[in-house]
Design an enzyme around this catalytic site. Structure first.
Site, PDB file in Angstrom:
ATOM      1  N   LYS A  54       3.777   9.867 -12.623  1.00  0.00           N
ATOM      2  CA  LYS A  54       3.911   8.887 -11.543  1.00  0.00           C
ATOM      3  C   LYS A  54       2.866   7.770 -11.638  1.00  0.00           C
ATOM      4  O   LYS A  54       3.214   6.597 -11.579  1.00  0.00           O
ATOM      5  CB  LYS A  54       3.785   9.620 -10.190  1.00  0.00           C
ATOM      6  CG  LYS A  54       3.755   8.704  -8.999  1.00  0.00           C
ATOM      7  CD  LYS A  54       5.098   8.022  -8.816  1.00  0.00           C
ATOM      8  CE  LYS A  54       4.990   6.700  -8.110  1.00  0.00           C
ATOM      9  NZ  LYS A  54       4.468   5.611  -8.919  1.00  0.00           N
ATOM     10  N   HIS A 105       4.930   6.929 -17.897  1.00  0.00           N
ATOM     11  CA  HIS A 105       5.822   7.878 -18.574  1.00  0.00           C
ATOM     12  C   HIS A 105       6.534   7.217 -19.753  1.00  0.00           C
ATOM     13  O   HIS A 105       7.736   6.947 -19.691  1.00  0.00           O
ATOM     14  CB  HIS A 105       6.818   8.434 -17.531  1.00  0.00           C
ATOM     15  CG  HIS A 105       7.740   9.487 -18.031  1.00  0.00           C
ATOM     16  ND1 HIS A 105       7.438  10.341 -19.081  1.00  0.00           N
ATOM     17  CD2 HIS A 105       8.991   9.838 -17.609  1.00  0.00           C
ATOM     18  CE1 HIS A 105       8.466  11.164 -19.278  1.00  0.00           C
ATOM     19  NE2 HIS A 105       9.411  10.874 -18.419  1.00  0.00           N
ATOM     20  N   CYS A 139       9.110   7.405  -8.048  1.00  0.00           N
ATOM     21  CA  CYS A 139       9.610   7.382  -9.429  1.00  0.00           C
ATOM     22  C   CYS A 139       8.477   7.118 -10.409  1.00  0.00           C
ATOM     23  O   CYS A 139       7.609   6.283 -10.163  1.00  0.00           O
ATOM     24  CB  CYS A 139      10.626   6.254  -9.606  1.00  0.00           C
ATOM     25  SG  CYS A 139      12.003   6.309  -8.463  1.00  0.00           S
ATOM     26  N   SER A 140       8.517   7.788 -11.570  1.00  0.00           N
ATOM     27  CA  SER A 140       7.633   7.396 -12.661  1.00  0.00           C
ATOM     28  C   SER A 140       8.096   6.027 -13.148  1.00  0.00           C
ATOM     29  O   SER A 140       9.270   5.687 -13.031  1.00  0.00           O
ATOM     30  CB  SER A 140       7.698   8.412 -13.796  1.00  0.00           C
ATOM     31  OG  SER A 140       9.018   8.497 -14.298  1.00  0.00           O
ATOM     32  N   CYS A 200      12.804  13.490 -22.964  1.00  0.00           N
ATOM     33  CA  CYS A 200      11.454  13.269 -22.432  1.00  0.00           C
ATOM     34  C   CYS A 200      10.501  14.408 -22.811  1.00  0.00           C
ATOM     35  O   CYS A 200       9.302  14.325 -22.543  1.00  0.00           O
ATOM     36  CB  CYS A 200      11.486  13.127 -20.918  1.00  0.00           C
ATOM     37  SG  CYS A 200      12.575  11.818 -20.373  1.00  0.00           S
TER      38      CYS A 200
END
Ligand code: COA
Length: 382
Positions: free
Chosen positions: A326, A330, A204-205, A83
């Site tokens: 978020k 992402h 969570c993203s 990431c």
């Protein structure tokens, strides 16, 4: 080393982009950056992407993207650090220009996650296969363990975690590129479905598609492209064990601290000098751990920062003014470059309703896996 500036930026909207392939998204972002600077040539392209191979079956991204941009022949290479791929692509571009090897370099980040791949398992390839994934744990579970460790060590509460999401959605509501631009209430976050205790859906993203690109050149050539260049004054990259169990303290992100020390040292500044930051909030607990490792708050004191307004626009150190991972989304390989674009826009006074007043020095922190790699850049408005 030559001084390096960013002179142009472009990005797609983040979200489920059904009508755009990986290459289409790259071209939209890259052409946006070139047009922004009025440039029509490139020396080198760095393409940050976590896993084109597993998400859409496409590798060999350097030449493919150069070709589709109409720049066949240009030096182009794929950069991977899970990431953190986008942030590391930016660092490679920075080193390339600073060294004198190239004059005009594009740092791009791309990812196409929503086209039917087994996303959770593809993402889990960035965790330790033998020590973690074979035993059934994936990223929501790993970050849930970090959250539990932080709660036990410092008394951080589920409400503290939820405030990070509330704050980032509030910021993201002002970002037209965000995947989930709606505000959420504390009650909605606390009642959202459980993913991996104590992390709920709204901690969570999301799973996202998107691309982002920035154009770099030597500072002394920046005037050819813009009257508002943004200087890269610090860059730091650091690593840690992939497996959480191998770390001395699972509630502390040592790679973030180490990469920050390196970036601060290069820039000749400290955490108190930073006026705004984009940090890697892939899960709400990650933002809490990151602001501690960056030195914005003391170790163990990150929990209440969002609730207390410290990290809100108008607070002492606004964090994730873009909405963060978020709310903005992402698309993993694109994230580090998109964070850079938010700081670039802020330092040029172009952030609209989410503008941080008099912003001169900003930081972007991008992380791979559960913190096994972290890359940080510090930017200064000229
Ligand atoms: N934030 C806000 N809303 C979200 C959301 C998010 N993160 N994720 C999904 N939603 C919404 C969807 O739009 C959908 O709304 P709808 O029913 O009105 O259409 C609903 O919530 C359910 O979405 P769905 O896609 O079915 O959820 P899911 O259960 O398949 O996935 C997660 C949810 C949290 C498991 C998934 O987004 C995820 O794995 N996130 C983490 C990604 C990750 O690990 N990244 C790397 C970090 S290291």
């Amino acid at each position: 080393m030559r001084e390096v500036a960013i002179v142009g930026a472009g990005m797609t909207r983040f979200g489920e982009l059904w009508n755009q392939s990986l290459r289409d998204m790259f071209v939209e972002a890259a052409a946006g950056a070139l047009n922004d600077a009025g440039a029509d040539r490139l020396d080198t392209i760095y393409v940050g992407c976590m896993s084109g191979g597993q998400f859409v079956g496409q590798e060999h991204l350097g030449p493919l993207m150069a070709d589709h941009l109409g720049m066949n022949g240009v030096a182009a290479v794929h950069v991977e650090s899970a990431c953190a791929s986008g942030g590391v692509a930016l660092r490679q571009a920075f080193i390339d220009v600073a060294s004198g090897m190239s004059d005009l370099v594009l740092a791009a980040g791309i990812e196409k996650m929503t086209d039917g791949a087994d996303v959770t398992n593809v993402l889990a390839t960035a965790a330790d296969q033998e020590l973690e994934v074979y035993h059934g744990v994936t990223f929501p579970g790993l970050y849930a363990m970090i959250a539990r460790a932080h709660m036990q060590a410092y008394g951080t509460t589920e409400e503290d975690l939820a405030w990070v999401s509330v704050k980032n959605h509030r910021h993201g509501a002002m970002n037209e590129k965000a995947q989930f631009p709606g505000e959420v209430t504390l009650e909605q976050v606390m009642a959202s479905s459980m993913v991996a205790e104590p992390l709920r859906l709204l901690h969570c993203s999301p799973v996202s598609d998107g691309a982002a690109a920035v154009l770099l050149c030597p500072l002394d050539q920046a005037g050819q492209y813009t009257d508002r260049p943004v200087k890269i004054v610090g860059s730091g990259l650091a690593t840690s064990s992939l497996a959480l169990a191998e770390r001395e303290d699972p509630a502390f992100l040592d790679s973030v601290q180490l990469s920050a020390e390196r970036a601060y040292k290069m820039a000749g500044v400290g955490p108190r000098d930073i006026q705004l930051a984009e940090v890697h909030d892939c899960f709400s607990i990650a933002e809490i751990c990151c602001i501690e490792a960056l030195g914005f708050v003391e170790k163990g004191k990150g929990g209440p920062a969002a609730k207390d307004g410290l990290t809100t626009i108008g607070g002492r150190i606004p964090v994730n003014t873009s909405g963060g991972l978020k709310s903005k989304g992402h698309p993993v390989g694109a994230t580090g470059v998109a964070q850079t674009i938010e700081i670039f826009r802020q330092l040029r006074g172009e952030a609209g309703g989410r503008q941080v007043e008099n912003a001169r020095l900003g930081l972007a922190q991008n992380m791979g896996g559960s913190g096994a790699s972290s890359v940080i850049h510090i930017f200064q408005g000229v």
